[in-house]
Design an enzyme around this catalytic site. Structure first.
Site: not given
Ligand SMILES: *Cc1c(COP(=O)(O)O)cnc(C)c1O
Length: 432
Positions: A107
């Protein structure tokens, strides 16, 4: 580029307005009015482009003209200041490591990109924007880090008490400055529901400009499409039939991959890998969409009972169930299966995955049973040491903490405990 609301009631708006609002006034998610595929010569020449050139070509149609090209280039260069390596485990399975950013979560890219866009839009503005975000784990840290010190922007992060890892909690509670953490007595769904209520509270929104930094925000969501093109660049000369397995929670990341596909990325199929929170797995099996309250698992960033981006996926595939089935498979795995997979990856490939990556790996294995000639890339969405308890317990080996993680461990936690929406509202009104 103009954006429309998927609830189809609110008027169309610009990229800038969509970023500042987060959610449309009719509560719908914003979606770009058009998607123009990149020309064949771009895909043919992909080996000759750098990552920043690829990212610029891929995203500029969604941003122009509100951010001038030379500024967009700088935003992209600053956002992508780390690596996105693919590690091949065997001839059929690779992993795309998305954890080399400052908070070691995928993210980071979306959060850094969005923070810079908002910073640009706000540069002459004296009105403060408050970014309000609910996190199931990693969003909080990435958003806190990405927005730290951005002028004119306050950040308020809600996280479920006791349901994020120790490192994740430190990452979002220790920075100070314009970052405020709220520890919610409840689940991630409760946090998300409170955030939604705040956006719809006219009394509040008449007093302050609230926006979201969850993947519902187009500036957080869209840059994630870069990853899929970066992986393709690294693999396309060696493997055909590339398929991605994406550990999914709110389905923003996988949905960004589908946007890359719409831009012409030659990818035929996506695997949505879920933990026990499996509304999409069940939907694809039954054609019944039934969101449920979230269940706590060891891959906690995917503990989402009602994935907010699924509606965008339906839009991409024109709301046709048959289109969807053609482009996406989905599997769901228990915590026990995830632990076994962690151990298997370690023993077979001498590779340490995190619980989310392990769910992605299991998705690859299930898909390869049906399509043995595919090359399946699972996304490693977080660094394994962010889930230290689980990882060390399973592989029985001490992990060394990377410097990004060591840095936060000595910090002092500062968070305000809240239980209800009323608590949230009074908090927001005091920082206003
Ligand atoms: C947010 C996150 C996900 C899921 O991603 P989405 O875009 O919400 O489907 C998977 N793995 C980790 C480590 C995350 O932080």
């Amino acid at each position: 580029m103009n954006y429309y609301s998927l609830n189809k009631i609110a008027p169309k708006t610009t990229f800038k307005d969509a970023v500042i609002r987060g959610l449309a006034p009719d509560k719908g998610l914003y979606f770009p009015e058009s998607i123009t595929p990149l020309p064949k010569k771009f895909w043919d020449a992909i080996d000759s482009f750098s990552y920043t050139e690829i990212a610029f070509e891929a995203i500029k149609q969604f941003i122009a003209p509100e951010i001038p090209e030379h500024i967009l280039k700088t935003i992209i260069e600053e956002t992508l200041s780390f690596d996105f390596p693919v590690v091949e485990l065997n001839n059929n399975i690779s992993t795309l490591e998305l954890f080399h950013g400052p908070t070691m979560a995928f993210k980071d890219v979306g959060a850094r990109f969005m923070a810079r866009c908002l910073g640009y839009f706000n540069k002459n503005n004296t009105n403060e924007v408050t970014v309000l975000v609910a996190t199931s784990g990693d969003t909080g840290g990435a958003v806190a880090n990405g927005f730290l010190g951005v002028k004119g922007v306050n950040v308020v992060i809600l996280y479920p008490s006791g349901k994020v890892s120790n490192i994740q909690e430190m990452q979002l509670t220790t920075l100070g400055q314009n970052i405020k953490a709220l520890e919610v007595h409840g689940t991630f769904d409760d946090c998300q529901a409170m955030v939604k209520t705040a956006f719809l509270d006219d009394e509040l929104t008449s007093k302050m400009q609230l926006t979201s930094a969850n993947s519902i925000n187009v500036a957080r969501w869209l840059p994630q499409l870069f990853y899929f093109i970066f992986a393709y660049k690294q693999l396309h000369n060696k493997h055909e039939n590339i398929v991605f397995s994406i550990p999914s929670g709110n389905f923003g990341n996988i949905c960004a991959g589908m946007m890359a596909q719409q831009l012409g990325l030659p990818i035929k199929h996506f695997v949505a890998s879920n933990n026990a929170n499996n509304v999409v797995t069940r939907y694809l099996a039954s054609n019944q969409y039934e969101p449920k309250p979230s269940i706590q698992t060891i891959s906690n960033a995917m503990d989402v009972g009602a994935p907010s981006n699924f509606i965008r996926i339906q839009e991409i595939y024109k709301n046709k169930f048959s289109n969807l089935k053609e482009n996406i498979s989905s599997y769901s795995f228990s915590d026990d299966e995830t632990r076994e997979a962690l151990l298997e990856i370690y023993k077979t490939f001498n590779y340490v995955a995190d619980p989310h990556g392990a769910v992605g790996y299991l998705g690859c294995k299930s898909y390869l049973k049906k399509q043995p000639t595919a090359h399946c890339v699972f996304l490693e969405t977080a660094h394994p040491t962010k889930f230290l308890d689980v990882v060390e317990d399973v592989i029985k080996e001490k992990q060394t903490l990377p410097k990004q993680i060591q840095k936060v461990m000595g910090g002092k936690k500062e968070a305000t405990l809240i239980s209800t929406y009323t608590d949230l509202k009074s908090f927001l009104l005091t920082i206003k």
